[in-house]
Design an enzyme around this catalytic site. Structure first.
Site, PDB file in Angstrom:
ATOM      1  N   LYS A 117       0.823  -1.213   0.000  1.00 35.78           N
ATOM      2  CA  LYS A 117       0.000   0.000   0.000  1.00 35.78           C
ATOM      3  C   LYS A 117       0.855   1.260   0.000  1.00 35.78           C
ATOM      4  O   LYS A 117       0.495   2.253  -0.607  1.00 35.78           O
ATOM      5  CB  LYS A 117      -0.940   0.017   1.215  1.00 35.78           C
ATOM      6  CG  LYS A 117      -2.109  -0.936   1.041  1.00 35.78           C
ATOM      7  CD  LYS A 117      -3.160  -0.727   2.099  1.00 35.78           C
ATOM      8  CE  LYS A 117      -4.327  -1.668   1.879  1.00 35.78           C
ATOM      9  NZ  LYS A 117      -5.325  -1.605   2.909  1.00 35.78           N
ATOM     10  N   LYS A 267      -4.084  -9.311  -5.263  1.00 39.23           N
ATOM     11  CA  LYS A 267      -5.365  -9.714  -4.690  1.00 39.23           C
ATOM     12  C   LYS A 267      -6.454  -8.694  -5.002  1.00 39.23           C
ATOM     13  O   LYS A 267      -6.168  -7.510  -5.173  1.00 39.23           O
ATOM     14  CB  LYS A 267      -5.236  -9.936  -3.181  1.00 39.23           C
ATOM     15  CG  LYS A 267      -5.305  -8.686  -2.344  1.00 39.23           C
ATOM     16  CD  LYS A 267      -5.500  -9.045  -0.887  1.00 39.23           C
ATOM     17  CE  LYS A 267      -5.858  -7.819  -0.074  1.00 39.23           C
ATOM     18  NZ  LYS A 267      -7.213  -7.313  -0.288  1.00 39.23           N
ATOM     19  N   LYS A 270     -10.717  -3.702  -2.060  1.00 42.48           N
ATOM     20  CA  LYS A 270     -11.671  -2.588  -2.011  1.00 42.48           C
ATOM     21  C   LYS A 270     -11.034  -1.307  -2.477  1.00 42.48           C
ATOM     22  O   LYS A 270     -11.662  -0.475  -3.105  1.00 42.48           O
ATOM     23  CB  LYS A 270     -12.086  -2.367  -0.561  1.00 42.48           C
ATOM     24  CG  LYS A 270     -13.300  -3.075  -0.131  1.00 42.48           C
ATOM     25  CD  LYS A 270     -13.597  -2.664   1.299  1.00 42.48           C
ATOM     26  CE  LYS A 270     -13.115  -3.682   2.277  1.00 42.48           C
ATOM     27  NZ  LYS A 270     -12.252  -3.196   3.323  1.00 42.48           N
TER      28      LYS A 270
HETATM   29  P1  ATP Z   1      -8.491  -2.634   1.493  1.00 45.83           P
HETATM   30  O1  ATP Z   1      -8.042  -2.600   0.060  1.00 45.83           O
HETATM   31  O2  ATP Z   1      -9.141  -1.367   1.957  1.00 45.83           O
HETATM   32  O3  ATP Z   1      -7.410  -3.118   2.419  1.00 45.83           O
HETATM   33  P2  ATP Z   1      -9.584  -5.276   1.420  1.00 45.83           P
HETATM   34  O4  ATP Z   1     -10.352  -5.676   0.250  1.00 45.83           O
HETATM   35  O5  ATP Z   1      -8.169  -5.758   1.533  1.00 45.83           O
HETATM   36  O6  ATP Z   1      -9.657  -3.696   1.525  1.00 45.83           O
HETATM   37  P3  ATP Z   1     -10.000  -5.664   4.259  1.00 45.83           P
HETATM   38  O7  ATP Z   1     -11.051  -4.911   4.979  1.00 45.83           O
HETATM   39  O8  ATP Z   1      -8.588  -5.179   4.386  1.00 45.83           O
HETATM   40  O9  ATP Z   1     -10.404  -5.707   2.705  1.00 45.83           O
HETATM   41  O10 ATP Z   1     -10.049  -7.180   4.653  1.00 45.83           O
HETATM   42  C1  ATP Z   1     -11.223  -7.790   5.175  1.00 45.83           C
HETATM   43  C2  ATP Z   1     -11.125  -9.280   5.135  1.00 45.83           C
HETATM   44  O11 ATP Z   1     -11.237  -9.743   3.788  1.00 45.83           O
HETATM   45  C3  ATP Z   1      -9.796  -9.819   5.652  1.00 45.83           C
HETATM   46  O12 ATP Z   1     -10.052 -11.012   6.346  1.00 45.83           O
HETATM   47  C4  ATP Z   1      -9.027 -10.111   4.409  1.00 45.83           C
HETATM   48  O13 ATP Z   1      -8.045 -11.114   4.590  1.00 45.83           O
HETATM   49  C5  ATP Z   1     -10.140 -10.577   3.475  1.00 45.83           C
HETATM   50  N1  ATP Z   1      -9.782 -10.352   2.077  1.00 45.83           N
HETATM   51  C6  ATP Z   1      -9.533  -9.145   1.522  1.00 45.83           C
HETATM   52  N2  ATP Z   1      -9.276  -9.288   0.228  1.00 45.83           N
HETATM   53  C7  ATP Z   1      -9.352 -10.618  -0.045  1.00 45.83           C
HETATM   54  C8  ATP Z   1      -9.160 -11.394  -1.213  1.00 45.83           C
HETATM   55  N3  ATP Z   1      -8.845 -10.817  -2.353  1.00 45.83           N
HETATM   56  N4  ATP Z   1      -9.320 -12.736  -1.135  1.00 45.83           N
HETATM   57  C9  ATP Z   1      -9.644 -13.339   0.042  1.00 45.83           C
HETATM   58  N5  ATP Z   1      -9.818 -12.654   1.183  1.00 45.83           N
HETATM   59  C10 ATP Z   1      -9.675 -11.312   1.147  1.00 45.83           C
HETATM   60 MG    MG Z   2      -6.931  -5.075   3.156  1.00 45.44          MG
END
Ligand code: ATP
Ligand code: MG
Length: 400
Positions: A117, A267, A270
């Site tokens: 990030k 991955k 969001k």
């Molecule tokens: P951001 O980009 O804001 O970090 P994010 O999509 O990574 O958002 P988080 O809120 O950081 O989401 O993570 C929430 C949960 O979703 C965590 O348990 C994380 O491991 C899981 N997660 C996030 N992205 C993935 C993915 N691509 N595949 C599987 N699990 C995921």
């Molecule tokens: Mg995340």
């Protein structure tokens, strides 16, 4: 909320930093739903984590409500599990502060989430410097070679010595110049990063440790952070006496890492720049289909599962398999002799069915209901959190 006797305490959370996607659903939430039947589960909307990157206050408010609705629509039952907003319980931030004081920079600088990030990676910086030494690409080499050539024609010792000293000076200048260039670039990136983004794994450790969590069900990207919670629990206990339980990480292998549709090497996130990276749980089925049809594909045309060689189609196959409850082998068999287009069309339909069904439940949940659930959750947890903080304060010696 008193933990139910003999049941494991499960804690997990999601940042309300944007629209939740099927990666969050498959990697995290879907696991949670199954767990609440046999465990004491606590699911948080970790709003203090979300503000580690800039958020517009209005969007943040909407995203908090939306995330809670997604928990409920997914089947998290507030009668069985606790759902709450992290900032409602001040002890999270308080404990994070205490844990900060036993966290070393080396604990945090290695976090791949932070490196990704913030684009600040000390290891990468070191490798860049070493490659300068190894590959001898110090710049200014031409100048040095010219001087070396001149040296061959020299006769007097004084002249030769003078030239050699000049060469050494030049080499030193170019070497320092090149490494300074890297240093400056690194420093600029480092200075741009917010302290919160760097420190957020400590807050996450506090979230987990406050409730004597046994296990943390998350996607693979969070493994390192749960590991830190274990480290800090042990470190604190070692220095001050037992206060924390070391939690285990729980990963469902098949859905541990759903990749971005626009880049299967990263991955799904969001906070991705492009909406084509993810399928949001609130996407309408038509736009989700468009994203799937536009998703990056690998070379070749066979529908075969091979994460290393065919990361794009393998990722789409995982989503298909998880949403349709059918094995990867069965998918391979079904699409033998067919192409990516056929597969993507079917996947769009499956995703559409899932989204329709999900959104029907989602749209039935009102804001008022959500706020009541969050309030109740915080009320259930506050005594536990306050109690843990009292123990911590006692151990570190600040209760008089
Ligand atoms: P951001 O980009 O804001 O970090 P994010 O999509 O990574 O958002 P988080 O809120 O950081 O989401 O993570 C929430 C949960 O979703 C965590 O348990 C994380 O491991 C899981 N997660 C996030 N992205 C993935 C993915 N691509 N595949 C599987 N699990 C995921
Ligand atoms: Mg995340």
């Amino acid at each position: 909320m008193a933990p139910k006797a003999g049941k494991k305490i499960i804690f997990s959370g999601i940042q309300p930093s944007g629209v939740l996607h099927i990666g969050n659903y498959l990697g995290a939430i879907a696991q949670w739903v199954a767990m609440q039947e046999v465990n004491s589960c606590i699911f948080s909307i970790v709003d203090y984590h979300a503000i580690t990157v800039p958020q517009k206050p209005k969007d943040l408010r909407d995203n908090i409500v939306q995330t809670a609705k997604i928990y409920l629509a997914s089947g998290i039952d507030p009668e069985k599990s606790v759902i709450f907003q992290q900032s409602d319980i001040a002890a999270h931030a308080e404990l994070a502060w205490v844990l900060n004081t036993i966290t070393n920079n080396s604990d945090l600088a290695k976090m791949t989430q932070f490196k990704d990030k913030a684009k600040v990676d000390l290891d990468e910086y070191e490798v860049a410097l070493l490659s300068l030494v190894e590959k001898d690409i110090l710049g200014g080499e031409e100048e040095i070679h010219r001087e070396l050539a001149r040296l061959k024609g020299m006769k007097s010792k004084a002249e030769i010595m003078g030239s050699l000293e000049g060469i050494v000076r030049m080499a030193r200048r170019t070497a320092f110049g090149a490494s300074h260039h890297y240093f400056k670039e690194y420093r600029e990136r480092f200075n741009r990063v917010g302290v919160g983004l760097y420190d957020y794994p400590v807050l996450m450790a506090a979230d987990i440790l406050l409730y004597d969590t046994d296990a943390v069900p998350v996607g693979e990207d969070q493994t390192q952070h749960v590991e830190l919670a274990r480290t800090l629990a042990r470190r604190f206990n070692g220095r001050f006496g037992d206060a924390f339980k070391a939690p285990a990480v729980m990963i469902r292998k098949e859905s541990a890492r759903i990749m971005g549709l626009d880049d299967p090497r990263k991955k799904m996130s969001k906070s991705a720049k492009s909406g084509y990276n993810y399928i949001a749980l609130t996407d309408d089925p038509r736009s989700a289909a468009k994203k799937i049809m536009r998703a990056v594909t690998d070379s070749g045309s066979e529908i075969t599962y091979d994460r290393a060689e065919k990361p794009a189609i393998s990722n789409l196959m995982s989503i298909y398999s998880l949403l349709w409850n059918i094995s990867l082998d069965e998918i391979e068999k079904k699409y033998r002799g067919k192409g990516y287009g056929d597969f993507k069309k079917d996947l769009s339909e499956i995703v559409g069915i899932f989204l329709n069904d999900f959104q029907k439940k989602y749209n039935r949940i009102g804001d008022k209901e959500v706020k009541a659930v969050l309030k109740k959750g915080a009320g259930q947890l506050k005594p536990l959190a306050d109690n843990k903080m009292r123990v911590v304060k006692e151990k570190i010696g600040i209760i008089l």
